[in-house]
Design a protein around this motif. Structure first.
Motif, PDB file in Angstrom:
ATOM      1  N   ARG A 119       0.690  -1.333  -0.128  1.00 29.35           N
ATOM      2  CA  ARG A 119       0.048   0.034  -0.004  1.00 29.35           C
ATOM      3  C   ARG A 119       0.950   1.226   0.187  1.00 29.35           C
ATOM      4  O   ARG A 119       0.424   2.394   0.275  1.00 29.35           O
ATOM      5  CB  ARG A 119      -0.822   0.104   1.165  1.00 29.35           C
ATOM      6  N   SER A 141      -2.707   3.530  -4.303  1.00 26.32           N
ATOM      7  CA  SER A 141      -1.718   2.370  -4.456  1.00 26.32           C
ATOM      8  C   SER A 141      -2.129   1.692  -5.481  1.00 26.32           C
ATOM      9  O   SER A 141      -3.358   1.222  -5.893  1.00 26.32           O
ATOM     10  CB  SER A 141      -1.562   1.735  -3.108  1.00 26.32           C
ATOM     11  N   THR A 144      -2.621  -3.871  -4.108  1.00 29.81           N
ATOM     12  CA  THR A 144      -3.690  -3.970  -3.001  1.00 29.81           C
ATOM     13  C   THR A 144      -3.497  -5.513  -2.503  1.00 29.81           C
ATOM     14  O   THR A 144      -3.394  -6.688  -3.270  1.00 29.81           O
ATOM     15  CB  THR A 144      -5.337  -3.769  -3.301  1.00 29.81           C
TER      16      THR A 144
END
Ligand code: NDP
Length: 327
Positions: A119, A141, A144
């Motif tokens: 992240r 980001s 994940t």
């Protein structure tokens, strides 16, 4: 006094180790020697035990050979690739490490490193501290945990503690070891390359040493692929660092989170220069709480040994059978 065993302390004189050993032994602190050679020569004939304060302190065959009455090397840390335990075993010297007392702490750190890497949490924090938030929010980001499977390389004491955390995170786990583990519900891959092809995160938590040297090499990284993330909590030697740097530069893999390096504390400039990797300074067990428990286990192994009760946590290479004494 004359009947107390003499113990050589290699590395920092940490309070728990020194405080624990002083009542039961005459402790020689190598770190305080002005001239280590003459210091060792003066005590070599009398030393029966060695306490090793950090995994950075190398104890090889040539070093142990200096002490003709050496019975035990009590090492700090669960990983003991800094001690030539095979040579010690062949020569009747017991080696102990500090397993279990650090499992949960290291698993916590592993999850922290995993989350930071996936992240981009350190990068986002740097963005805020640089005063850039008002200009632009930190980017979403790319990666994940929500769509990922973690392939654990190692399913020992710490591997299991990491897998339990990933269960709670609802992240699927598979693993690679040399032998399947009987009592875990996860799929076992006999081939690391095959596992790397099937997953997009590899998390290494195996011992260092020759058997795992460059286990994660260019071929494994290529199999991991362009969305791939490597987390190394094991030892720097487990990963071919040059191949990893090339894979990161070429974006053969997406990113990496590292707690350990090939030649600590030196971290390659190429890694430092990469904004998209997360670099921890070997933090695994590094809390006051857990380090004190590890230090205490170093003391307990020596105390138990010199009381005639055997080592508490001997490594597998050690010539000791519970209840049976030295073999
Ligand atoms: P364990 O001995 O309990 O487990 C080791 C695991 O690694 C086992 O599942 C073993 O399975 C597997 N393994 C060993 N050799 C190989 C191999 N050649 N190929 C594939 N798998 C292998 O160890 P712990 O869980 O207690 O600790 C693991 C390691 O984590 C330590 O040795 C240390 O190096 C590292 N560590 C790092 C820390 C940090 O600060 N970053 C802190 C603590 C530990 P099998 O034998 O079946 O292959």
């Amino acid at each position: 006094t004359a009947d107390k065993p003499e113990i050589l302390l290699v590395g920092t004189a940490k309070p728990v180790i020194v405080g624990g050993l002083d009542p039961i032994a005459t402790v020689h602190r190598m770190i305080e020697a002005e001239d280590p050679e003459s210091f060792l020569a003066a005590i070599a004939e009398r030393v029966r035990g060695i306490a090793v304060a950090y995994t950075a302190n190398r104890i090889d065959a040539a070093f142990m050979q200096r002490f003709p009455r050496l019975e035990i090397v009590a090492s700090f840390g669960v990983g003991y690739d800094h001690v030539d335990a095979a040579w010690a075993g062949r020569n009747g010297i017991v080696v102990t490490n500090t397993p279990e007392v650090l499992d949960e702490e290291v698993a916590d750190t592993a999850l922290g490193l995993l989350l930071c890497t996936v992240r981009e949490l350190p990068q986002a924090e740097r963005h805020l501290r640089a005063g850039k938030w008002a200009e632009t929010p930190y980017r979403l980001s790319r990666a994940t945990l929500r769509d990922r499977t973690v392939g654990l390389v190692g399913m020992g004491r710490i591997g299991r503690a990491i897998a339990r955390r990933l269960d709670a995170f609802r992240v699927p786990v598979v693993y690679h070891t040399r032998r399947p583990v009987a009592d875990v519900p996860y799929r076992h891959y006999p081939s690391l390359v095959a596992m790397a092809r099937d997953v997009d995160i590899l998390l290494a938590i195996v011992p260092g040493g020759e058997a795992t040297r460059h286990l994660i090499d260019a071929e494994v990284l290529a199999a991991l692929g362009p969305d791939g993330i490597l987390i190394n909590m094991a030892r720097g030697s487990v990963v071919d660092e040059a191949a990893l740097i090339r894979a990161l530069q070429a974006r053969t893999i997406l990113s990496a989170g590292l707690d350990v390096y090939a030649t600590e504390p030196l971290v390659p400039a190429e890694l430092i220069a990469m904004e998209h990797v997360v670099l921890f300074p070997h933090l695994g067990s590094g809390s006051v709480h857990t380090r004190a428990r590890m230090d205490q286990l170093v003391v307990d192994n020596l105390a138990s040994w010199f009381a005639g009760d055997g080592p508490k946590t001997p490594v597998p290479e050690t010539p000791w059978r519970p209840g049976g004494g030295a073999v």
